[in-house]
Design a protein around this motif. Structure first.
Motif, short mmCIF file in Angstrom:
data_model
loop_
_atom_site.label_atom_id
_atom_site.label_comp_id
_atom_site.label_asym_id
_atom_site.label_seq_id
_atom_site.Cartn_x
_atom_site.Cartn_y
_atom_site.Cartn_z
N MET A 1 0.84 -1.21 0.00
CA MET A 1 0.00 0.00 0.00
C MET A 1 0.87 1.26 0.00
O MET A 1 0.63 2.18 -0.78
N ALA A 2 1.87 1.28 0.88
CA ALA A 2 2.73 2.47 0.97
C ALA A 2 3.43 2.73 -0.37
O ALA A 2 3.51 3.86 -0.84
N THR B 1 2.37 5.88 -2.80
CA THR B 1 3.45 6.82 -3.11
C THR B 1 3.60 6.98 -4.62
O THR B 1 3.73 8.10 -5.13
N ASP B 2 3.55 5.87 -5.33
CA ASP B 2 3.59 5.94 -6.80
C ASP B 2 2.47 6.83 -7.35
O ASP B 2 2.69 7.65 -8.24
N VAL B 3 1.28 6.65 -6.82
CA VAL B 3 0.13 7.45 -7.28
C VAL B 3 0.41 8.95 -7.11
O VAL B 3 0.17 9.75 -8.02
N LEU B 4 0.94 9.31 -5.93
CA LEU B 4 1.17 10.73 -5.68
C LEU B 4 2.29 11.29 -6.56
O LEU B 4 2.24 12.44 -6.98
N VAL B 5 3.28 10.47 -6.85
CA VAL B 5 4.35 10.91 -7.75
C VAL B 5 3.79 11.10 -9.16
O VAL B 5 4.02 12.12 -9.82
N GLU B 6 2.99 10.14 -9.60
CA GLU B 6 2.51 10.17 -10.98
C GLU B 6 1.39 11.18 -11.21
O GLU B 6 1.33 11.82 -12.25
N LYS C 1 7.48 0.56 13.01
CA LYS C 1 8.27 0.70 11.78
C LYS C 1 7.60 0.04 10.58
O LYS C 1 7.99 0.26 9.45
N GLU C 2 6.61 -0.78 10.86
CA GLU C 2 5.85 -1.40 9.78
C GLU C 2 4.67 -0.53 9.35
O GLU C 2 3.95 -0.87 8.41
N SER C 3 4.45 0.55 10.09
CA SER C 3 3.28 1.39 9.80
C SER C 3 3.67 2.80 9.39
O SER C 3 2.87 3.73 9.45
N TYR C 4 4.91 2.95 8.96
CA TYR C 4 5.41 4.28 8.60
C TYR C 4 6.33 4.14 7.41
O TYR C 4 7.26 3.33 7.43
N ALA C 5 6.07 4.91 6.38
CA ALA C 5 6.90 4.85 5.17
C ALA C 5 7.30 6.25 4.73
O ALA C 5 6.53 7.20 4.88
N SER C 6 8.49 6.35 4.20
CA SER C 6 8.85 7.58 3.47
C SER C 6 9.45 7.17 2.13
O SER C 6 10.11 6.12 2.03
N GLY C 7 9.15 7.95 1.12
CA GLY C 7 9.63 7.61 -0.22
C GLY C 7 9.08 6.27 -0.70
O GLY C 7 9.67 5.62 -1.57
N GLY C 8 7.96 5.84 -0.11
CA GLY C 8 7.34 4.60 -0.54
C GLY C 8 7.92 3.35 0.11
O GLY C 8 7.51 2.23 -0.20
N VAL C 9 8.84 3.54 1.06
CA VAL C 9 9.51 2.40 1.70
C VAL C 9 9.22 2.41 3.20
O VAL C 9 9.46 3.43 3.88
N LEU C 10 8.72 1.28 3.72
CA LEU C 10 8.46 1.19 5.16
C LEU C 10 9.76 1.38 5.93
O LEU C 10 10.83 0.95 5.49
N MET C 11 9.67 1.98 7.11
CA MET C 11 10.86 2.19 7.94
C MET C 11 11.53 0.86 8.25
O MET C 11 12.76 0.78 8.36
#
Lengths: 63, 63, 63, 63, 63, 63
Positions: free
Chosen positions: A20-21, A25-30, B48-58
């Protein structure tokens, strides 16, 4: 620099949240031309006793 | 009467949250002329499984 | 990578928000060891008709 | 029954929000087995004076 | 289609949340002409170490 | 000390928000034993282009 906050029932696996993340994120970039590195996604997971629709807690649905 | 909601990774101590709440409240009093008693601060801590930046989970960072 | 969301009455100047964002970010760096670049702060400003404390809209206070 | 709240800079078109809402809803249906009708997406749009990263308002970036 | 998010101290029973969700949903139906089925209510419960008013954590109140 | 955040379509009158704030505050006092003075309610109003259910923006419903 969008912040995405998702409130949902607990119980999804790390793999589900990973996908999902990634895809959101892809959706927001695109679609919004957001910079990938700047997008944050957080999942706020609540129990069936802490979530209601139509005025009925999820724990009481289907009873 | 500001409401401050902070979403961050879990793992901070009570002492860290104590100082953050105190100092953030000071900032709002000093810079926004908010009434101290009316300021609320809540910390929403996620894994850390519920937070992502740049599309990648922490939890996947640095792997 | 904290996200800070502040809900407050509209009417603060850019300069006030500039200082709040700066100082709140400093607090998170100093007290929570957050990475500065990763901290986002958003102000959600609402009118006096959209904010209540003690069950009374701000627009009705002092009447 | 996920609730998705997206905080981002103002300025996206209805068409951009239409596609984001559609695709993010698809992601939740496909990855989290959420019921489509139950998914809500809200965009909270803030000005460049109300959004900061790294302690700097967006309005001050690139100055 | 209102989304209601309530941040409060943990410790309320399911029965308390059941009644709150029910009655708050009634209020939105009666006062805002919202469609009952479309109303969602989520409770975000935080510990006394994660909630402050007036700059003081709830865990430190009354000390 | 509950914080209540309500995201809904814009267009409700001050009188509607006045009654909602009042009655929701009553509910929290009566059902959660919250202290009246400590309850804050904020309405975040979004346009029909910024709110979707089932993946469809409100502005596109009924077309």
């Amino acid at each position: 620099m969008p912040m995405v906050q998702i409130t949902m029932l607990e119980g999804r696996s790390a793999e589900q949240k990973r996908k999902m993340a990634q895809r959101i994120t892809d959706v927001l970039v695109e679609e919004a031309a957001a910079r990938r590195e700047a997008i944050v996604v957080a999942f706020h997971e609540v129990s069936k006793e802490s979530y209601a629709s139509g005025g009925v807690l999820m724990v009481d649905k289907g009873k």
